[in-house]
Design a protein around this motif. Structure first.
Motif, mmCIF file in Angstrom:
data_model
loop_
_atom_site.group_PDB
_atom_site.id
_atom_site.type_symbol
_atom_site.label_atom_id
_atom_site.label_comp_id
_atom_site.label_asym_id
_atom_site.label_seq_id
_atom_site.Cartn_x
_atom_site.Cartn_y
_atom_site.Cartn_z
ATOM 1 N N VAL A 59 -24.846 12.313 18.954
ATOM 2 C CA VAL A 59 -25.089 10.738 18.205
ATOM 3 C C VAL A 59 -23.757 10.386 17.561
ATOM 4 O O VAL A 59 -23.106 10.981 16.593
ATOM 5 N N VAL A 60 -23.590 8.978 17.991
ATOM 6 C CA VAL A 60 -22.307 8.315 17.291
ATOM 7 C C VAL A 60 -22.660 7.329 16.846
ATOM 8 O O VAL A 60 -23.732 6.586 17.405
ATOM 9 N N LYS A 61 -21.714 6.405 16.186
ATOM 10 C CA LYS A 61 -21.850 5.055 15.660
ATOM 11 C C LYS A 61 -20.734 4.406 15.977
ATOM 12 O O LYS A 61 -19.817 4.989 15.859
ATOM 13 N N ILE A 62 -20.730 3.111 16.170
ATOM 14 C CA ILE A 62 -19.702 2.381 16.905
ATOM 15 C C ILE A 62 -19.529 1.229 16.192
ATOM 16 O O ILE A 62 -20.188 0.452 16.265
ATOM 17 N N ASN A 63 -18.102 1.150 15.866
ATOM 18 C CA ASN A 63 -17.937 -0.308 15.292
ATOM 19 C C ASN A 63 -16.829 -0.715 16.574
ATOM 20 O O ASN A 63 -15.889 -0.472 16.894
ATOM 21 N N TYR A 64 -17.619 -1.870 17.338
ATOM 22 C CA TYR A 64 -16.982 -2.338 18.378
ATOM 23 C C TYR A 64 -15.742 -3.101 18.168
ATOM 24 O O TYR A 64 -14.819 -3.249 18.929
ATOM 25 N N SER A 65 -15.762 -3.916 17.113
ATOM 26 C CA SER A 65 -14.564 -4.911 16.708
ATOM 27 C C SER A 65 -13.400 -3.992 16.652
ATOM 28 O O SER A 65 -12.261 -4.329 16.878
ATOM 29 N N THR A 66 -13.457 -2.917 16.015
ATOM 30 C CA THR A 66 -12.093 -2.033 15.625
ATOM 31 C C THR A 66 -12.271 -0.881 16.647
ATOM 32 O O THR A 66 -11.186 -0.080 16.572
ATOM 33 N N LYS A 67 -13.017 -0.806 17.597
ATOM 34 C CA LYS A 67 -12.891 0.246 18.781
ATOM 35 C C LYS A 67 -12.891 1.663 18.085
ATOM 36 O O LYS A 67 -12.129 2.584 18.580
ATOM 37 N N THR A 68 -13.837 1.914 17.113
ATOM 38 C CA THR A 68 -13.829 3.111 16.424
ATOM 39 C C THR A 68 -15.375 3.702 16.855
ATOM 40 O O THR A 68 -16.168 3.138 16.620
ATOM 41 N N VAL A 69 -15.272 5.071 17.229
ATOM 42 C CA VAL A 69 -16.192 5.727 17.503
ATOM 43 C C VAL A 69 -16.616 6.947 16.321
ATOM 44 O O VAL A 69 -15.622 7.757 16.006
ATOM 45 N N PHE A 70 -17.655 6.927 15.529
ATOM 46 C CA PHE A 70 -17.973 7.749 14.562
ATOM 47 C C PHE A 70 -18.791 9.000 14.829
ATOM 48 O O PHE A 70 -20.113 8.580 15.166
ATOM 49 N N VAL A 71 -18.233 10.210 15.124
ATOM 50 C CA VAL A 71 -19.476 11.384 15.456
ATOM 51 C C VAL A 71 -20.394 11.604 14.276
ATOM 52 O O VAL A 71 -19.797 11.771 13.231
ATOM 53 N N ARG A 72 -21.505 11.308 14.532
ATOM 54 C CA ARG A 72 -22.595 11.563 13.272
ATOM 55 C C ARG A 72 -23.209 12.832 13.384
ATOM 56 O O ARG A 72 -23.671 13.256 12.424
#
Length: 99
Positions: free
Chosen positions: A70-83
């Protein structure tokens, strides 16, 4: 994409029940690192079995659906957070939309 954090993936692979997840998680990491996801549809184009959830969360089936990521993505900063990364059984005990 910038992925935070690979350490969580490595720690899961060190667990006895996650040892055979290393190759599929590494493959996902390298693909995601090179990706340029701008929207959930970009992810669905590559990963048909991915589940798009609210709040920019995505669930990936890893290792033939044996594991879930499960990841959360901030599309504008191109960042993927592994949750979350875990077995399918562990995934069934969490709420992927809030973890």
């Amino acid at each position: 994409m910038h992925i935070i954090s690979r350490k969580k993936l490595k720690e899961f692979c060190e667990r006895p029940d996650g040892r055979d997840a290393e190759a599929p998680l590494d493959a996902w990491w390298y693909e995601a690192k090179r990706a340029n996801w701008e929207s959930p549809s970009d992810i669905k184009d590559k990963y048909r079995s991915a589940s798009i959830l609210r709040d920019n969360r995505v669930v990936f089936n890893i290792g033939g659906n044996k594991y879930r990521l499960v990841v959360k993505i901030n599309y504008s900063t191109k960042t993927v957070f592994v949750r979350f990364v875990g077995t399918h059984k562990e995934y069934d005990r969490i709420d992927a939309e809030v973890i």
